[in-house]
Design a protein around this motif. Structure first.
Motif, PDB file in Angstrom:
ATOM      1  N   LEU A  84      13.373 115.841  64.877  1.00 42.27           N
ATOM      2  CA  LEU A  84      12.133 115.094  64.607  1.00 42.27           C
ATOM      3  C   LEU A  84      11.588 114.468  65.889  1.00 42.27           C
ATOM      4  O   LEU A  84      10.367 114.435  66.110  1.00 42.27           O
ATOM      5  N   ASP A  85      12.479 113.965  66.749  1.00 40.90           N
ATOM      6  CA  ASP A  85      12.035 113.379  68.023  1.00 40.90           C
ATOM      7  C   ASP A  85      11.321 114.420  68.891  1.00 40.90           C
ATOM      8  O   ASP A  85      10.283 114.133  69.503  1.00 40.90           O
ATOM      9  N   ILE A  86      11.898 115.611  68.955  1.00 41.62           N
ATOM     10  CA  ILE A  86      11.264 116.673  69.761  1.00 41.62           C
ATOM     11  C   ILE A  86       9.905 117.016  69.186  1.00 41.62           C
ATOM     12  O   ILE A  86       8.910 117.145  69.923  1.00 41.62           O
ATOM     13  N   ASN A  87       9.839 117.162  67.869  1.00 37.45           N
ATOM     14  CA  ASN A  87       8.579 117.501  67.224  1.00 37.45           C
ATOM     15  C   ASN A  87       7.534 116.409  67.430  1.00 37.45           C
ATOM     16  O   ASN A  87       6.364 116.694  67.738  1.00 37.45           O
ATOM     17  N   ASP A  88       7.938 115.156  67.277  1.00 32.34           N
ATOM     18  CA  ASP A  88       7.003 114.043  67.475  1.00 32.34           C
ATOM     19  C   ASP A  88       6.519 113.971  68.923  1.00 32.34           C
ATOM     20  O   ASP A  88       5.344 113.697  69.181  1.00 32.34           O
ATOM     21  N   SER A  89       7.424 114.202  69.867  1.00 36.03           N
ATOM     22  CA  SER A  89       7.040 114.175  71.282  1.00 36.03           C
ATOM     23  C   SER A  89       6.019 115.257  71.583  1.00 36.03           C
ATOM     24  O   SER A  89       5.050 115.025  72.310  1.00 36.03           O
ATOM     25  N   LEU A  90       6.230 116.439  71.030  1.00 38.21           N
ATOM     26  CA  LEU A  90       5.259 117.519  71.218  1.00 38.21           C
ATOM     27  C   LEU A  90       3.902 117.121  70.662  1.00 38.21           C
ATOM     28  O   LEU A  90       2.866 117.310  71.315  1.00 38.21           O
ATOM     29  N   ILE A  92      10.044 118.779  77.421  1.00 39.53           N
ATOM     30  CA  ILE A  92      10.105 117.695  76.438  1.00 39.53           C
ATOM     31  C   ILE A  92      11.553 117.303  76.165  1.00 39.53           C
ATOM     32  O   ILE A  92      11.911 116.117  76.128  1.00 39.53           O
ATOM     33  N   VAL A  93      12.422 118.289  75.981  1.00 43.92           N
ATOM     34  CA  VAL A  93      13.833 118.001  75.698  1.00 43.92           C
ATOM     35  C   VAL A  93      14.495 117.337  76.904  1.00 43.92           C
ATOM     36  O   VAL A  93      15.301 116.402  76.750  1.00 43.92           O
ATOM     37  N   MET A  94      14.169 117.774  78.136  1.00 43.71           N
ATOM     38  CA  MET A  94      14.742 117.141  79.327  1.00 43.71           C
ATOM     39  C   MET A  94      14.331 115.675  79.412  1.00 43.71           C
ATOM     40  O   MET A  94      15.154 114.809  79.740  1.00 43.71           O
ATOM     41  N   HIS A  95      13.072 115.374  79.111  1.00 48.10           N
ATOM     42  CA  HIS A  95      12.628 113.973  79.114  1.00 48.10           C
ATOM     43  C   HIS A  95      13.408 113.158  78.090  1.00 48.10           C
ATOM     44  O   HIS A  95      13.823 112.021  78.378  1.00 48.10           O
ATOM     45  N   LEU A  96      13.611 113.704  76.896  1.00 44.80           N
ATOM     46  CA  LEU A  96      14.358 112.985  75.864  1.00 44.80           C
ATOM     47  C   LEU A  96      15.815 112.787  76.275  1.00 44.80           C
ATOM     48  O   LEU A  96      16.388 111.711  76.081  1.00 44.80           O
ATOM     49  N   LEU A  97      16.426 113.829  76.846  1.00 41.68           N
ATOM     50  CA  LEU A  97      17.814 113.720  77.296  1.00 41.68           C
ATOM     51  C   LEU A  97      17.974 112.660  78.375  1.00 41.68           C
ATOM     52  O   LEU A  97      18.987 111.963  78.447  1.00 41.68           O
ATOM     53  N   ASN A  98      16.956 112.541  79.223  1.00 40.72           N
ATOM     54  CA  ASN A  98      17.020 111.585  80.328  1.00 40.72           C
ATOM     55  C   ASN A  98      16.705 110.169  79.881  1.00 40.72           C
ATOM     56  O   ASN A  98      16.977 109.214  80.617  1.00 40.72           O
ATOM     57  N   ARG A 133      -0.389 121.655  63.706  1.00 44.72           N
ATOM     58  CA  ARG A 133      -0.446 121.317  62.275  1.00 44.72           C
ATOM     59  C   ARG A 133       0.208 122.404  61.436  1.00 44.72           C
ATOM     60  O   ARG A 133       0.887 122.108  60.426  1.00 44.72           O
ATOM     61  N   VAL A 134       0.008 123.665  61.809  1.00 45.75           N
ATOM     62  CA  VAL A 134       0.660 124.765  61.098  1.00 45.75           C
ATOM     63  C   VAL A 134       2.178 124.635  61.212  1.00 45.75           C
ATOM     64  O   VAL A 134       2.914 124.813  60.241  1.00 45.75           O
ATOM     65  N   LEU A 135       2.649 124.318  62.406  1.00 43.21           N
ATOM     66  CA  LEU A 135       4.093 124.128  62.615  1.00 43.21           C
ATOM     67  C   LEU A 135       4.626 122.996  61.752  1.00 43.21           C
ATOM     68  O   LEU A 135       5.720 123.081  61.184  1.00 43.21           O
TER      69      LEU A 135
END
Length: 337
Positions: free
Chosen positions: A273-279, A250-256, A335-337
């Motif tokens: 927040l972006d990483i969390n939303d992407s997940l 997920i982080v690699m996709h965002l970085l790219n 949801r717990v996260l």
């Protein structure tokens, strides 16, 4: 790195006239070399050691016909090559194909087919045992052996050991692999499942991923927190069902997909927040595309074989699409996260 470079020098000396695989300089892969190890107190330094065929041999990669949908296993077929012309040029070697077997047995070491292969295919378990013996035999000759202690660790498909000096220690895992053409994709001894066959060499994208992180590091501003974001999220998810590799993807996709200048200290909260939303989106869609396979937007210097670049991408969340109970559980954990 110094230790691996010293090993590479001695590998070259010891194996120069042998019929064992030729070992190239080790390539650092995985979280320790990419800079985001989730547990800094228990870092494992993983290195991939490329192998090329010895004199009189060639390697041929064959895609396993029994491959599963979500992974690709290869077999490395070892073939003998005629060396009669080299012998005529004065090289001290008999041709495995055209000299009598009795003469070969009497005057020359066995071929790779007779030492590390099973049914003409390079055997991971045999290769690991040979490599483990080689590492132990060379260790006393290395400068590091004067101040460090080598402690082998059990493994069937790699060479794992710990080096210690007083209270300081490093754990190292050495895999070996064969490069696909001139690309950054290898088939390696690293297993993908619990019972990988001894002649199966799974395709690995670890070198290409390490190259991507190097590419980002060259562009990133000094206060970039992209590695800290990845490290934080992976530590935060320990104990949940989300695989470390999924979070890294997920982080690699965002970085790219965004300028690396947007990962500075002041952007920390938004990037988390972006990483969390992407997940969350990937969990709901039951889909997370592999970062390397089928990605047409990688930096140009990352070299992929045509079939890896053009084929349909792997869905890392395929289990969520196939097992409704697993999907329900993962949604609950998110949801717990």
């Amino acid at each position: 790195t110094d230790l691996m470079d010293n090993y590479a020098i001695y590998f070259g000396h010891v194996l120069s006239n042998s019929f064992y695989p030729v070992l190239q300089r080790a390539i650092g892969v995985g979280s320790a070399f990419e800079g985001w190890s989730p547990r800094e107190q228990d870092v494992v330094y993983q290195v991939l050691i490329p192998m090329t065929p010895p004199r009189g041999h060639s390697f041929h990669l064959e895609l396993d016909s029994a491959e599963q949908r979500h992974m690709r296993n290869f077999r490395v077929r070892v073939q003998l090559e005629c060396t009669c012309s080299k012998e005529q040029q004065g090289e001290n070697m008999l041709c495995f194909l055209h000299h009598p077997e009795e003469e070969l047995r009497r005057n020359q070491d066995p071929s790779l087919l007779d030492t590390l292969c099973t049914d003409s295919y390079l055997d991971v378990h045999k290769t690991a045992r040979w490599f483990y013996q080689l590492v132990r035999a060379i260790w006393p000759a290395l400068p590091q052996s004067h101040n460090w202690h080598l402690m082998p660790l059990p493994s069937r498909r790699s060479c794992q050991f710990k080096v210690t000096s007083g209270t300081e220690s490093f754990r190292i895992e050495m895999f070996f692999g064969v490069r696909r053409g001139d690309s950054d994709i290898f088939v390696s001894s690293q297993p993908r499942e619990a019972h990988t066959q001894s002649t199966a060499w799974p395709e690995t994208y670890a070198v290409a991923e390490a190259e991507f992180f190097k590419h980002i590091a060259m562009q990133a501003p000094p206060d970039s927190l992209h590695l800290k974001c990845l490290q934080f999220f992976i530590r935060f998810h320990l104990g949940f069902s989300f695989p470390t590799y999924a979070m890294k993807t997920i982080v690699m996709h965002l970085l790219n997909g965004m300028p690396v200048s947007q990962w500075r200290r002041g952007d920390l909260l938004q990037r988390l927040l972006d990483i969390n939303d992407s997940l969350g989106l990937c969990v709901l869609a039951k889909r997370l595309n592999h970062f390397i396979v089928g990605n047409q937007k990688l930096p140009q210097h990352i070299r992929l074989p045509p079939d890896v670049q053009r084929c349909h991408t792997h869905n890392l969340f395929h289990r969520l699409a196939e097992e409704s109970a697993t999907h329900t559980q993962v949604i609950h954990e998110y949801r717990v996260l």
